[in-house]
Design a protein around this motif. Structure first.
Motif, PDB file in Angstrom:
ATOM      1  N   GLY A  71     -29.081 -12.089  -1.310  1.00  0.00           N
ATOM      2  CA  GLY A  71     -28.331 -11.236  -2.622  1.00  0.00           C
ATOM      3  C   GLY A  71     -28.003 -10.402  -2.189  1.00  0.00           C
ATOM      4  O   GLY A  71     -27.587  -9.655  -3.707  1.00  0.00           O
ATOM      5  N   ILE A  72     -27.585 -10.338  -1.047  1.00  0.00           N
ATOM      6  CA  ILE A  72     -27.235  -8.386  -1.145  1.00  0.00           C
ATOM      7  C   ILE A  72     -25.541  -8.944  -1.153  1.00  0.00           C
ATOM      8  O   ILE A  72     -25.041  -9.494  -0.504  1.00  0.00           O
ATOM      9  N   ASP A  73     -24.977  -7.710  -1.966  1.00  0.00           N
ATOM     10  CA  ASP A  73     -23.553  -7.421  -2.633  1.00  0.00           C
ATOM     11  C   ASP A  73     -23.587  -6.805  -0.753  1.00  0.00           C
ATOM     12  O   ASP A  73     -22.699  -5.498  -0.847  1.00  0.00           O
ATOM     13  N   VAL A  74     -21.964  -7.358  -0.255  1.00  0.00           N
ATOM     14  CA  VAL A  74     -21.102  -7.334   0.783  1.00  0.00           C
ATOM     15  C   VAL A  74     -20.200  -6.293   0.272  1.00  0.00           C
ATOM     16  O   VAL A  74     -19.477  -5.947   1.699  1.00  0.00           O
ATOM     17  N   ASP A 120     -13.186  -9.407   3.771  1.00  0.00           N
ATOM     18  CA  ASP A 120     -11.802  -9.971   3.815  1.00  0.00           C
ATOM     19  C   ASP A 120     -11.142  -9.840   5.486  1.00  0.00           C
ATOM     20  O   ASP A 120     -10.094 -10.531   5.458  1.00  0.00           O
ATOM     21  N   GLU A 121     -12.018  -8.559   5.996  1.00  0.00           N
ATOM     22  CA  GLU A 121     -10.935  -8.705   6.939  1.00  0.00           C
ATOM     23  C   GLU A 121     -11.855  -9.383   8.153  1.00  0.00           C
ATOM     24  O   GLU A 121     -10.361  -9.906   9.197  1.00  0.00           O
ATOM     25  N   ASP A 169      -9.211 -12.131   7.563  1.00  0.00           N
ATOM     26  CA  ASP A 169      -7.840 -12.034   7.613  1.00  0.00           C
ATOM     27  C   ASP A 169      -8.070 -12.421   9.484  1.00  0.00           C
ATOM     28  O   ASP A 169      -7.036 -13.329   9.725  1.00  0.00           O
ATOM     29  N   VAL A 170      -8.787 -12.363  10.374  1.00  0.00           N
ATOM     30  CA  VAL A 170      -8.974 -12.030  11.938  1.00  0.00           C
ATOM     31  C   VAL A 170      -8.675 -14.106  11.889  1.00  0.00           C
ATOM     32  O   VAL A 170      -8.092 -13.912  12.255  1.00  0.00           O
ATOM     33  N   SER A 171     -10.049 -14.723  11.100  1.00  0.00           N
ATOM     34  CA  SER A 171     -10.261 -15.754  11.378  1.00  0.00           C
ATOM     35  C   SER A 171      -9.042 -16.639  11.292  1.00  0.00           C
ATOM     36  O   SER A 171      -9.403 -18.427  11.549  1.00  0.00           O
ATOM     37  N   ALA A 172      -8.762 -16.332   9.991  1.00  0.00           N
ATOM     38  CA  ALA A 172      -7.260 -17.786   9.503  1.00  0.00           C
ATOM     39  C   ALA A 172      -6.278 -17.840  10.476  1.00  0.00           C
ATOM     40  O   ALA A 172      -5.496 -18.221  10.917  1.00  0.00           O
ATOM     41  N   ALA A 173      -6.381 -16.395  11.442  1.00  0.00           N
ATOM     42  CA  ALA A 173      -5.142 -16.493  12.830  1.00  0.00           C
ATOM     43  C   ALA A 173      -5.950 -17.136  13.867  1.00  0.00           C
ATOM     44  O   ALA A 173      -4.733 -17.905  15.472  1.00  0.00           O
ATOM     45  N   ARG A 174      -6.944 -17.545  13.930  1.00  0.00           N
ATOM     46  CA  ARG A 174      -7.985 -18.403  15.018  1.00  0.00           C
ATOM     47  C   ARG A 174      -7.884 -19.916  14.606  1.00  0.00           C
ATOM     48  O   ARG A 174      -8.908 -20.718  15.217  1.00  0.00           O
ATOM     49  N   THR A 175      -7.830 -20.418  13.266  1.00  0.00           N
ATOM     50  CA  THR A 175      -8.096 -22.087  13.325  1.00  0.00           C
ATOM     51  C   THR A 175      -7.486 -23.169  13.994  1.00  0.00           C
ATOM     52  O   THR A 175      -8.246 -24.229  14.238  1.00  0.00           O
ATOM     53  N   ILE A 196     -14.801 -19.215   4.295  1.00  0.00           N
ATOM     54  CA  ILE A 196     -16.250 -19.141   3.754  1.00  0.00           C
ATOM     55  C   ILE A 196     -16.311 -17.897   2.790  1.00  0.00           C
ATOM     56  O   ILE A 196     -15.895 -18.128   1.551  1.00  0.00           O
ATOM     57  N   GLY A 197     -17.004 -16.625   3.485  1.00  0.00           N
ATOM     58  CA  GLY A 197     -16.814 -15.720   2.729  1.00  0.00           C
ATOM     59  C   GLY A 197     -16.111 -15.321   1.989  1.00  0.00           C
ATOM     60  O   GLY A 197     -15.985 -14.196   1.438  1.00  0.00           O
ATOM     61  N   GLY A 198     -14.744 -15.237   2.545  1.00  0.00           N
ATOM     62  CA  GLY A 198     -13.746 -14.535   2.386  1.00  0.00           C
ATOM     63  C   GLY A 198     -12.391 -15.108   0.449  1.00  0.00           C
ATOM     64  O   GLY A 198     -11.817 -15.065   1.023  1.00  0.00           O
ATOM     65  N   ARG A 199     -13.475 -16.548   0.390  1.00  0.00           N
ATOM     66  CA  ARG A 199     -12.944 -17.090   0.094  1.00  0.00           C
ATOM     67  C   ARG A 199     -11.283 -17.679   0.361  1.00  0.00           C
ATOM     68  O   ARG A 199     -10.494 -17.965  -0.564  1.00  0.00           O
TER      69      ARG A 199
END
Length: 454
Positions: A288-291, A296-297, A300-306, A323-326
């Motif tokens: 329940g901790i707001d990160v 976001d970053e 961004d990185v992971s979207a380039a590794r799909t 998933i975390g970055g929606r």
């Protein structure tokens, strides 16, 4: 002409500066030093025809788990073969070249078999020992790690210059196979012989994670920062362990500070760094901790590794970031690619994409969408085989936590309770904070479950 390196191993490198640089390369690799590639480059500058160094370069590249480096690793293998033809190498060195070839062919376990053959005749070879250990780690072969190390331990007497490093590997293998007391003792002893043995130090950190003693873990790491300050990106992983200890103590402000200032200070796209970051943020969100905007970053990185597909362990952590970055489109793309690789791919990577990869990916995607019933079905199915994804118990625990929380949110209380019991049983029968809070939820069904903000 054959020379002997500082570890007593026969090598066909030319004598002089090349041999000195080669010793430094091996020493740095054993210590996870950031200087390893520099020493390897100097070795090859001194002797461009040194076949073993080219083969080891190929191994190092494949261990990075990046598709774009496979071609460079293949080039290193080709050079090693050509060098062997021009200046024949020892059988020991040729086994490294053969091992690299079969890994490039899609079978890292066969590469391990070649290295095991080296260790039968050269048990005191720390290079073969450490590369074998590293490959078994990414294959999730904890029993194999332990068996391999224990077979060669008699060759590492008090006067062997790599004794501390092999003890550190033994400590980790003991921890991963549930021998927590012996693991802590072995890791502590490893640092007495090799003060820069970050792997042995981190093995003891693993022990404190598994036996739910975070305060003792923090005390273990305190004052020993020099043991990992020299490391490559492995130093971020040790800081990650420290953050896990603070998280278990409920000290989330410290966790977030460690994340920002040390764990993710360098925004790399190395899959190991991504796994540290994503698994830590996911643990925080499950509590329940707001990160904030930290996903976001990573997204961004992971979207380039799909499209990578080198390791299912890496892909699943890229998926956590998406998933975390929606990032719904990138998430769907990665899930579909994992499933496709599992259905039509060749070699051991494809087998792991199929199982546990596909079920885990579908479960994670559903979790991100708030479909906890589907998430639980997929994650529970993958859970039985998750060790095949590689990594350690501590690293894979984020998927265990997600599975349990999906079960709780889906109303699968009895199954979630059983999983909590099984998880604690693997941890010396002890509950950590995660287990205790989930048991409280089970004891009070009216307790609202914490769900990450949409």
């Amino acid at each position: 002409m054959t020379h002997f390196d500082a570890f007593g191993q026969p090598t066909t490198i030319t004598a002089g500066a090349g041999l000195a640089h080669w010793t430094q390369t091996q020493q740095a690799f054993l210590a996870h030093s950031a200087a390893t590639p520099d020493h390897l480059a100097k070795t090859l500058d001194a002797d461009p025809n040194f076949a073993l160094a080219h083969a080891v370069k190929g191994f190092f590249l494949l261990l990075l788990g990046r598709r774009e480096l496979v071609q460079t690793a293949q080039e290193a293998a080709n050079i090693a073969r050509a060098s062997d033809r021009n200046r024949p190498v020892t059988p020991r060195e040729r086994a490294f070249i053969d091992g690299l070839d079969v890994w490039l062919g899609g079978y890292p376990s066969k590469a391990v078999a070649h290295l095991d053959q080296v260790l039968l005749t050269h048990p005191g070879d720390p290079l073969a020992m450490k590369i074998s250990h590293a490959i078994r780690f990414i294959l999730g072969d904890a029993q194999g790690m332990r068996r391999s190390i224990e077979q060669v331990m008699p060759a590492y007497g008090a006067d062997h210059p790599a004794r501390g490093y092999v003890m550190g590997c033994h400590a980790f293998a003991l921890e991963e196979t549930g021998e927590y007391g012996r693991a802590a003792a072995a890791g502590s002893a490893a640092l007495e012989f090799s003060p820069d043995d970050a792997w042995g130090l981190h093995a003891v950190a693993h022990v404190y994670d598994m036996v739910a003693e975070p305060a003792k873990g923090l005390n273990w790491l305190k004052g020993r920062e020099a043991a990992w300050a020299h490391c490559n990106n492995f130093r971020y992983h040790v800081w990650w362990h420290k953050a896990l200890m603070h998280l278990d103590l409920g000290q989330t402000d410290i966790v977030l500070d460690l994340y920002d200032t040390l764990i993710r200070a360098d925004k790399t796209d190395d899959y190991r760094d991504i796994s540290n970051a994503t698994s830590l943020l996911m643990r925080l969100e499950l509590e329940g901790i707001d990160v904030g905007t930290r996903w976001d970053e990573l997204a961004d990185v992971s979207a380039a590794r799909t499209d990578d597909g080198s390791l299912i362990f890496a892909d699943l952590h890229y998926l956590l970031a998406l998933i975390g970055g929606r990032r719904e489109d990138a998430t769907a793309k990665l899930v579909a690619r994992i499933a496709q690789d599992g259905a039509t791919g060749q070699g051991e990577v494809a087998l792991r994409m199929a199982n546990p990869g596909t079920a885990a990916a579908l479960g994670l995607e559903a979790f991100g969408e708030g479909d906890y019933a589907t998430a639980f079905r997929g994650l529970a199915r993958a859970r039985k085989h998750m060790q095949l994804a590689g990594g350690s118990h501590a690293q894979r625990d984020v998927f265990e936590r997600l599975t349990i929380d999906a079960g709780l949110r889906a109303g699968r209380m009895s199954e979630a309770a059983q999983m909590i019991d099984e998880r604690s049983a693997r941890r010396a029968g002890r509950d950590d904070t995660f287990a205790r809070t989930r048991r409280e939820m089970l004891g009070n069904r009216s307790t609202p479950l914490r769900v990450p903000a949409e």
